[in-house]
Design a protein around this motif. Structure first.
Motif, mmCIF file in Angstrom:
data_model
loop_
_atom_site.group_PDB
_atom_site.id
_atom_site.type_symbol
_atom_site.label_atom_id
_atom_site.label_comp_id
_atom_site.label_asym_id
_atom_site.label_seq_id
_atom_site.Cartn_x
_atom_site.Cartn_y
_atom_site.Cartn_z
ATOM 1 N N ALA A 66 0.830 -1.205 0.000
ATOM 2 C CA ALA A 66 0.000 0.000 0.000
ATOM 3 C C ALA A 66 0.864 1.254 0.000
ATOM 4 O O ALA A 66 0.580 2.231 -0.718
ATOM 5 C CB ALA A 66 -0.923 -0.010 1.214
ATOM 6 N N ALA A 67 1.934 1.247 0.808
ATOM 7 C CA ALA A 67 2.811 2.413 0.870
ATOM 8 C C ALA A 67 3.527 2.633 -0.458
ATOM 9 O O ALA A 67 3.726 3.769 -0.899
ATOM 10 C CB ALA A 67 3.821 2.241 1.997
ATOM 11 N N ILE A 68 3.926 1.540 -1.100
ATOM 12 C CA ILE A 68 4.613 1.659 -2.389
ATOM 13 C C ILE A 68 3.679 2.223 -3.454
ATOM 14 O O ILE A 68 4.029 3.121 -4.227
ATOM 15 C CB ILE A 68 5.168 0.291 -2.814
ATOM 16 C CG1 ILE A 68 6.290 -0.142 -1.857
ATOM 17 C CG2 ILE A 68 5.681 0.326 -4.251
ATOM 18 C CD1 ILE A 68 6.829 -1.533 -2.132
ATOM 19 N N LEU A 69 2.454 1.706 -3.523
ATOM 20 C CA LEU A 69 1.510 2.148 -4.553
ATOM 21 C C LEU A 69 1.040 3.581 -4.325
ATOM 22 O O LEU A 69 0.600 4.245 -5.268
ATOM 23 C CB LEU A 69 0.307 1.201 -4.588
ATOM 24 C CG LEU A 69 0.608 -0.233 -5.026
ATOM 25 C CD1 LEU A 69 -0.655 -1.084 -4.964
ATOM 26 C CD2 LEU A 69 1.208 -0.269 -6.431
ATOM 27 N N ALA A 111 6.874 7.617 -7.235
ATOM 28 C CA ALA A 111 8.218 7.176 -7.605
ATOM 29 C C ALA A 111 8.412 5.696 -7.302
ATOM 30 O O ALA A 111 8.943 4.940 -8.124
ATOM 31 C CB ALA A 111 9.263 8.016 -6.870
ATOM 32 N N ALA A 112 7.975 5.250 -6.106
ATOM 33 C CA ALA A 112 8.117 3.843 -5.738
ATOM 34 C C ALA A 112 7.236 2.961 -6.608
ATOM 35 O O ALA A 112 7.623 1.854 -6.989
ATOM 36 C CB ALA A 112 7.765 3.654 -4.268
ATOM 37 N N ALA A 113 6.040 3.457 -6.960
ATOM 38 C CA ALA A 113 5.125 2.665 -7.782
ATOM 39 C C ALA A 113 5.694 2.442 -9.173
ATOM 40 O O ALA A 113 5.502 1.375 -9.778
ATOM 41 C CB ALA A 113 3.768 3.354 -7.855
ATOM 42 N N ASP A 147 -2.117 0.315 -14.285
ATOM 43 C CA ASP A 147 -1.656 1.501 -13.572
ATOM 44 C C ASP A 147 -1.142 2.509 -14.595
ATOM 45 O O ASP A 147 -0.161 2.245 -15.304
ATOM 46 C CB ASP A 147 -0.549 1.112 -12.596
ATOM 47 C CG ASP A 147 -0.203 2.229 -11.626
ATOM 48 O OD1 ASP A 147 -0.429 3.402 -11.979
ATOM 49 O OD2 ASP A 147 0.284 1.929 -10.528
ATOM 50 N N PRO A 148 -1.785 3.670 -14.710
ATOM 51 C CA PRO A 148 -1.354 4.658 -15.713
ATOM 52 C C PRO A 148 0.044 5.206 -15.465
ATOM 53 O O PRO A 148 0.639 5.833 -16.350
ATOM 54 C CB PRO A 148 -2.416 5.765 -15.593
ATOM 55 C CG PRO A 148 -2.969 5.621 -14.206
ATOM 56 C CD PRO A 148 -2.924 4.154 -13.911
ATOM 57 N N ARG A 149 0.605 4.983 -14.288
ATOM 58 C CA ARG A 149 1.949 5.474 -14.000
ATOM 59 C C ARG A 149 3.023 4.605 -14.635
ATOM 60 O O ARG A 149 4.193 4.972 -14.671
ATOM 61 C CB ARG A 149 2.165 5.542 -12.485
ATOM 62 C CG ARG A 149 1.274 6.559 -11.773
ATOM 63 C CD ARG A 149 1.370 6.455 -10.276
ATOM 64 N NE ARG A 149 0.855 5.180 -9.773
ATOM 65 C CZ ARG A 149 0.735 4.880 -8.479
ATOM 66 N NH1 ARG A 149 1.091 5.770 -7.560
ATOM 67 N NH2 ARG A 149 0.247 3.706 -8.110
ATOM 68 N N LEU A 150 2.631 3.409 -15.118
ATOM 69 C CA LEU A 150 3.578 2.497 -15.751
ATOM 70 C C LEU A 150 3.417 2.551 -17.263
ATOM 71 O O LEU A 150 2.333 2.868 -17.780
ATOM 72 C CB LEU A 150 3.349 1.063 -15.265
ATOM 73 C CG LEU A 150 3.594 0.780 -13.795
ATOM 74 C CD1 LEU A 150 3.378 -0.705 -13.524
ATOM 75 C CD2 LEU A 150 4.985 1.196 -13.365
ATOM 76 N N PRO A 151 4.483 2.228 -17.981
ATOM 77 C CA PRO A 151 4.365 2.154 -19.439
ATOM 78 C C PRO A 151 3.350 1.088 -19.837
ATOM 79 O O PRO A 151 3.111 0.130 -19.102
ATOM 80 C CB PRO A 151 5.777 1.775 -19.889
ATOM 81 C CG PRO A 151 6.666 2.146 -18.745
ATOM 82 C CD PRO A 151 5.846 1.973 -17.514
#
Length: 350
Positions: free
Chosen positions: A210-213, A217-219, A304-308
């Motif tokens: 949960a903290a990573i997501l 930056a961590a996500a 996850d839109p934060r990832l390619p």
């Protein structure tokens, strides 16, 4: 008695050392070849050698038990002193190499480790808090040996329904001490005290999923392959709990807050506070328990839109994972796959 006559009686042994025998003529003692003593014409008795032999045996019978008892006493005293010194000084090197051995003390004579944890967290100061839950907080503690542990401290003092909290504490201890799996957090020890009640876990460097997501930056560092590995690890852990433990254990609160990651992004299931042990001959129907919001994840949460954008191969794998996930949401419990089947399907999908 001044006159004797014991002739021709075939007597044996030493004659008394009295005046009557010493002054007796030889003829009154004839016919007794076995007699001996200090009488004229009679062979002397071997009194000295016999006495010496008996004295030696008596001396051995007295001295040997005394020496044996003394040796055993000295050995016991030496063992006690060595154990006392080891308990007082400890061995930081061996403790660092073997955390399980270090915290075995906590289960029995835990005063030393208890004090170290209280000092390492400055009496559970907020500075060392790395997470909060419904019934307690988690602290990072670095012991003098260099070993870093996670300490889950339950609320203290306990509220009016403290029996329920104590039951939760003992349930988690029982569950964790009886299971061993690479994807389940290790329990090193516990403390149940009037002032503090806490569990001592291995420390997992990356913290909760949960903290990573929740951190952009961590996500972004948690790529598609790592996320698939997390899903597979959780499924393997639940398969172990459901099918390889007796009685089976249902965690009842699988969420991103209760999934911890190590440096290699390997998932570890934590927090067994509401784990339920299922009796094989009883009904498995229970009321809802756990964290709301993790019952039926939405489809768009898979991407996850934060990832390619994942490659076509990964897209196919994600579709397979989604199919497995939705099969677990069937309204009929009999139609849902077991966690063992889910684990096998995810292995095939990966």
């Amino acid at each position: 008695m001044s006159v004797i006559d014991i002739s021709d009686n075939q007597l044996q042994g030493p004659v008394p050392n009295s005046t009557a025998f010493r002054n007796a003529p030889a003829e009154v003692l004839e016919g007794n070849k076995g007699l001996c003593g200090g009488v004229k014409g009679m062979q002397p008795c071997k009194v000295y050698s016999s006495h010496k032999k008996n004295s030696g045996a008596k001396w051995f019978a007295i001295v040997f038990p005394v020496l044996g008892a003394l040796f055993v006493s000295m050995a016991l005293i030496a063992i006690f002193i060595l154990r006392k010194r080891k308990s007082d000084s400890g061995d930081p090197q061996s403790s660092s190499q073997n955390p399980q051995g270090l915290f075995s003390i906590l289960n029995f004579e835990g005063k030393l480790v208890y004090d170290e944890i209280v000092r390492a967290t400055n009496d559970f100061d907020a500075e060392y808090c790395i997470g909060n839950g419904g019934h307690g907080s988690v602290y990072r503690a670095e012991l003098p040996s260099g070993t870093v542990v996670a300490v889950k401290k339950f609320q203290s003092p306990l509220p009016c329904d403290q029996i329920a909290y104590q039951k939760e504490f003992l349930t988690e201890v029982q569950a964790l001490t009886e299971i061993r799996h690479r994807n389940i957090v290790k329990l090193y020890g516990f403390c149940s005290h009037a002032r503090h009640s806490f569990l001592v876990y291995e420390f997992l460097e990356r913290g909760s999923l949960a903290a990573i997501l929740s951190n952009d930056a961590a996500a972004q560092e948690l790529g598609w392959s790592q996320r698939m590995n997390v899903i597979k690890g959780v499924a393997d852990a639940l398969s172990y709990l459901h099918h390889d433990c007796f009685p089976p254990i249902v965690h009842r609160d699988i969420s991103s807050k209760n999934l911890l990651l190590d440096l290699e992004y390997e998932a570890h299931v934590a927090d067994f506070g509401i784990a339920k042990f299922l009796k094989p001959d009883s009904s498995n129907w229970t009321e809802f328990a756990g964290t709301y919001g993790y019952i039926a994840p939405a489809l768009d949460e898979m991407l996850d839109p934060r990832l390619p954008t994942p490659s076509r191969i990964f897209q196919e794998k994600l579709i397979s994972i989604m199919e497995v996930a939705f099969s677990c949401l069937n309204e009929s419990p009999e139609s849902r796959p077991t966690m063992k089947i889910v684990s096998q399907q995810l292995t095939s999908a990966a």
